[in-house]
Design an enzyme around this catalytic site. Structure first.
Site, PDB file in Angstrom:
ATOM      1  CG  PHE A 806       7.014  16.400  10.999  1.00 11.30           C
ATOM      2  CD1 PHE A 806       5.948  15.717  11.487  1.00 11.30           C
ATOM      3  CD2 PHE A 806       7.837  15.627   9.801  1.00 11.30           C
ATOM      4  CE1 PHE A 806       5.643  14.177  11.268  1.00 11.30           C
ATOM      5  CE2 PHE A 806       7.604  14.235   9.804  1.00 11.30           C
ATOM      6  CZ  PHE A 806       6.654  13.633  10.563  1.00 11.30           C
ATOM      7  CG  HIS A 807      10.046  14.285  16.610  1.00  6.54           C
ATOM      8  ND1 HIS A 807      10.322  12.929  16.185  1.00  6.54           N
ATOM      9  CD2 HIS A 807      11.217  14.647  17.421  1.00  6.54           C
ATOM     10  CE1 HIS A 807      11.254  12.171  17.052  1.00  6.54           C
ATOM     11  NE2 HIS A 807      11.777  13.177  17.653  1.00  6.54           N
ATOM     12  CB  SER A 808       9.454  11.336  11.188  1.00  2.00           C
ATOM     13  OG  SER A 808       9.091  10.105  10.835  1.00  2.00           O
TER      14      SER A 808
END
Length: 969
Positions: A806-808
């Site tokens: 995941f990349h916020s």
């Protein structure tokens, strides 16, 4: 058989008709395969239908390889007969050469060479079986198949005027190469997807391939009837006589129809060299043009916004200078000098400073666009020479895509490459110098003093050039781009980058052929409408259906290039190519804005509108089609086709396409996945996981960083790694895919994550463990950049384990990040399996959104809550025993370190109890869970590599803690 000429020549003791050589070869060759099949099925049926995944009854028909090479005595039957075939085979090749050789012709010698080479490689895979040496068996086998291509088409091109023989060759050639398509498809279904029964279907096509292959050579019996051995040409056919009742003119017409009309004259070495030089210069053009975006992108990437260096995107508008007559005349009359200056883009790798390297590339692009526009303009008075240059330019794109495939999506002469990371810049530069000297030795036909000569709108042609070059660049400069557009994860439901790229190459080659042989069709509204449907399919749909649209669009873009460029260059080149490249640059910026909307002025207006880009591109091309149809451009083409020798160059370019496709097949064979990947410490049931933000695989000095990343990941013994900022499938990033090199070099399965048409910066997953299922998510992002996530299920030592990558969103959008944390927390909490998160969270430990990610909802624990020095990268877990955690400095690879954690899988207890339930039986309070132990207190297989202690290696060392941390088991 006694010779009827024996009385006339007492020296002839024995003679027989040459056709018996063919019939003998055919009979013995078929006997070799059929006898092995009968014996094998009779004695070892269940063994020879068994493959690496399945046996009887899922697989019930043996493959050729299993039949002829795996068991005694069928293997011996095959070897005896195939040895007997060697004599007639060499005789067949020799007779064919004698029949077709003419003074001064190169093609008969070329075909004879491949005939001999093909015979030798047949002996190679026959006597070195897959059981003896699998690699060498495959090398000989693929070499045989590759050699069959020039042999087959060469024999067709050299066919004597024998109507029956030509007809049979056409049919058998079509069946042979048509069979290869389902053959490869079902082999991939077996090898990659492990589909039960797929190998049986593959075996049928494999046997059919043998029948067609031997049958093709049997057709020579119809031609060898003119020979009598001891060798005497009794009918004079090799001297040019035509003993057929059908007129020679009719037979030659039939032959030209079968061969596309491009082999009516022989090859010459000079013609081959000229074509090679021209195509290589086309390759250099596309290499330099596609490198510009990468070196420009380096600067806003580090500035995190507009840097000012983006102005170099406009380097390609140099053809506007041709609007000034003295400059136009100067350039056209000094093409060699301009082409030599354009090699500055290839020489740029010698410049260490990124800024000055950008200057060199920008100058090189400017000179490339100017040189090629002036070259086309100078040749525009001669239809044949102009078409040859256009074919070289488009063929250069085909070569560029093939070379990038061979180098796993990097171009070896790009300025971000050098010897340390796989570059062949020096070799490329030397070849470029030789190509320029050869290609520019003839003077220009057009001096630049004439005005416009063709009716039509230069502005419409400029739009056409913009749309055409943008489409070729953005979609076809790499074979994996449109495959990743339709990629949706595991299980695989569509094409895969390294096993199906040949479909794209085949479509591009077919488009060039179609544009040559049916220019009227590709320039019609019918073809344009079909292409629009294809564009809509690849934009709106995924998996195979979307990819079919990509193939349609590929054929069209390559085919329509020829009439569109031909029409444009006959108008004002300053307008058609100068303004055309200006409009193209706006499309390039549009292509960036749709994903970089958070960092550029006006970005939100075009946010996530790849569909608008596709529509704009097709409208621009449509403007060119309108110009072509309204001015009836086909008249000049019809006149051109009737001109004697006007298509003499075509045979060389068809040959160039064939050679490039053969080279692609060789590269595809070398890159075929093995799928035999193994974790580093399977005996200890250890899983080592890592997270790394790779900054689009450009290091701090603007070099491609895949090799350095590969080495660190391998030496850290990482089994599963999440890569962020990994989507490079855009013009501005070079249309690359670093995950291909990393996955193949490290032996890992790979999920690219949300594709380039999903408008994210990218998230990818690489795993030593099989990826059973994966889904892609775009998390809520009402204001800022899109946040990509992957949720995958792995088979880890027989236990199903979930992993999240995941990349916020960025720091400036707190509401986005809050919504994303809630979404991901629920997603992680939705699984009851053991799981871990590899992420970029943009939060401080123990504060704010951190407490949403690490919560009862998610069920996740922090890998090390005491690590206060984090802001972006985090590893969370549940249902696993965490035994180690380390942070490894990045050196100059990127701007973010590599974080790594070690987990141990709960042992299987045989009771059916889930791994998560087993882990919960181990659960303790946080204080006990996070208590640390010394390295000496954990088993050897649980420890991190010692090579990175202290000063480490290559700038990589354990930092922050100065050593790895180990936790209470």
């Amino acid at each position: 058989m006694a010779s009827k000429y024996k009385d006339k020549d007492a020296g002839v003791v024995l003679s027989f008709n040459g056709s018996w050589v063919s019939w003998t070869h055919t009979a013995i060759a078929y006997a070799a395969f059929i006898s092995a099949f009968i014996v094998g099925v009779s004695l070892h049926y269940h063994k020879i239908v068994q493959n690496e995944w399945y046996g009887y009854p899922q697989e019930w028909f043996p493959s050729v390889s299993a039949t002829i090479g795996d068991r005694y005595p069928e293997r011996s039957f095959f070897m005896v007969f195939i040895a007997m075939t060697a004599g007639p085979r060499f005789a067949l090749v020799g007779l064919w050469y004698l029949l077709t050789a003419k003074p001064g012709q190169f093609l008969p010698k070329f075909v004879a060479f491949w005939g001999v080479f093909r015979t030798l490689t047949c002996g190679g895979f026959t006597y070195v079986t897959s059981t003896d040496d699998h690699d060498w068996h495959d090398i000989f086998m693929i070499s045989y198949i590759v050699a069959t291509i020039p042999w087959t088409f060469g024999c067709l091109a050299l066919s004597p005027p024998n109507a029956k023989a030509i007809k049979y060759r056409k049919y058998l050639c079509g069946l042979f190469f048509g069979t290869m398509i389902p053959l490869v498809y079902f082999f991939i279904q077996h090898k990659v997807h492990r589909v039960p029964g797929a190998y049986t279907i593959y075996a049928f096509f494999e046997w059919a391939l043998i029948l067609f292959d031997v049958g093709y050579d049997a057709v020579t019996a119809l031609d060898f009837q003119t020979f009598e051995l001891v060798v005497k040409d009794v009918k004079g056919l090799s001297k040019g006589a035509h003993p057929s009742s059908v007129s020679a003119a009719e037979l030659e017409k039939e032959k030209e129809l079968a061969t596309g009309g491009v082999f009516s004259q022989g090859y010459t070495v000079g013609g081959v060299v000229d074509t090679a030089a021209d195509v290589y210069l086309g390759f250099v053009f596309w290499s330099v043009l596609t490198s510009l975006g990468v070196v420009v992108w380096f600067f806003p990437l580090w500035y995190m916004g507009i840097s000012g260096y983006e102005v170099f995107v406009m380097s390609s508008i140099s053809p506007l200078l041709l609007g000034i007559r003295p400059i136009r005349s100067l350039v056209v009359n000094n093409l060699r000098a301009v082409h030599l200056l354009s090699l500055a883009g290839v020489m740029a790798y010698m410049v260490q400073n990124p800024v000055y390297r950008l200057f060199a590339v920008g100058f090189g692009v400017s000179m490339q666009c100017l040189a090629w526009t002036a070259t086309l303009y100078s040749e525009s008075l001669h239809e044949g020479r102009l078409e040859a240059k256009i074919l070289a330019l488009i063929g250069g794109l085909l070569m560029s895509s093939i070379v990038k495939f061979a180098w796993q999506t990097n171009n070896p002469i790009w300025p971000i490459m050098h010897a340390a990371n796989g570059g062949w810049n020096g070799t490329g530069l030397i070849l470029g110098l030789l190509a320029v000297l050869r290609s520019t030795r003839r003077g220009p036909l057009h001096t630049g003093d004439n005005g416009d000569r063709q009716a039509g709108s230069s502005i419409l042609s400029a739009f056409a050039i913009a749309g055409l070059f943008f489409g070729l660049h953005s979609l076809l400069s790499d074979t994996s781009t449109m495959i990743l557009w339709v990629w949706e994860g595991y299980p695989i439901r569509g094409p895969f980058s390294n096993t199906h790229a040949w479909y794209t190459i085949f479509a591009m080659t077919g488009g060039m052929v179609l544009g040559l042989l049916r220019p009227g069709f590709v320039a019609s509204w019918t073809a344009y409408g079909i292409a629009c449907v294809g564009a809509a399919m690849v934009t709106l749909y995924s998996n195979w259906f979307g990819y079919y649209g990509a193939l349609i669009l590929s054929v069209y873009l390559m085919g329509v290039s020829i009439p569109l460029i031909t029409s444009a260059i006959k108008k004002s080149p300053a307008v058609t190519f100068g303004l055309g490249f200006l409009f193209y640059n706006f499309l390039v910026l549009f292509h960036v804005w749709v994903v970089a909307y958070a960092f550029v002025p006006g970005g939100p207006l075009v946010r996530e509108h790849t569909d608008w880009i596709m529509i704009t591109m097709m409208l621009c091309i449509g403007a060119g089609v309108f110009d072509l149809t309204s001015t009836r451009a086909g008249r000049s083409k019809a006149k051109y086709q009737k001109r004697p020798n006007a298509s003499a160059h075509r045979k060389y370019h068809f040959g160039a396409m064939g050679v490039l496709n053969v080279l692609f097949l060789a590269a595809a064979f070398l890159r075929f996945p093995t799928n035999d990947y193994k974790p580093y410490h399977a005996e200890d049931r250890v899983l080592t996981a890592g997270i790394w933000t790779i900054h689009f695989s450009l290091d701090n000095d603007m070099w491609s960083s895949e090799y350095r990343m590969r080495d660190l990941i391998k030496e850290m013994e990482v089994d599963v790694i999440g890569l962020l900022e990994s989507d490079q499938q855009r013009i501005i990033m070079g249309n690359r895919d670093s995950t291909q090199l990393l996955a193949e070099e490290l032996g890992m399965w790979v999920d690219y994550g949300p594709g380039p048409n999903k408008h994210t910066w990218g998230a990818a997953l690489l795993s030593k463990f099989p990826i059973l299922n994966s889904t892609h998510h775009l998390l809520p992002s009402p204001v800022g950049e899109l946040a990509p996530a992957i949720h995958a299920t792995l088979d880890v030592y027989g236990t199903l384990v979930d992993v999240f990558v995941f990349h916020s969103g960025q720091e400036e959008d707190p509401e986005d990040r809050r919504l994303q944390s809630e979404y991901l927390s629920k997603l992680m909490g939705s699984t009851s399996r053991p799981a871990f998160l590899l992420s970029y969270l943009v939060t401080k430990p123990l504060e704010g959104n951190y407490n949403t990610y690490v919560s009862e909802t998610s069920g996740m624990h922090d890998v090390d809550p005491s690590d206060w020095d984090r802001w972006c990268e985090y590893i969370l877990y549940k249902g696993l025993r965490r035994v180690g955690y380390a942070r490894v400095s990045r050196s100059t690879i990127t701007d973010t370190e590599l974080q790594v954690a070690k987990f141990v899988l709960p042992p299987a207890d045989g009771s059916g109890e889930s791994a998560l339930q087993a882990q919960r039986a181990w659960e303790v309070d946080d204080a006990t869970r996070n208590s640390r132990v010394e390295e000496r207190d954990v088993p050897e297989g649980w420890r991190f590599p010692a090579v990175f202690r202290g000063e480490g290696v290559r700038g990589h060392r354990y930092h922050v803690f100065d050593e790895p941390r180990y936790f209470n088991y």
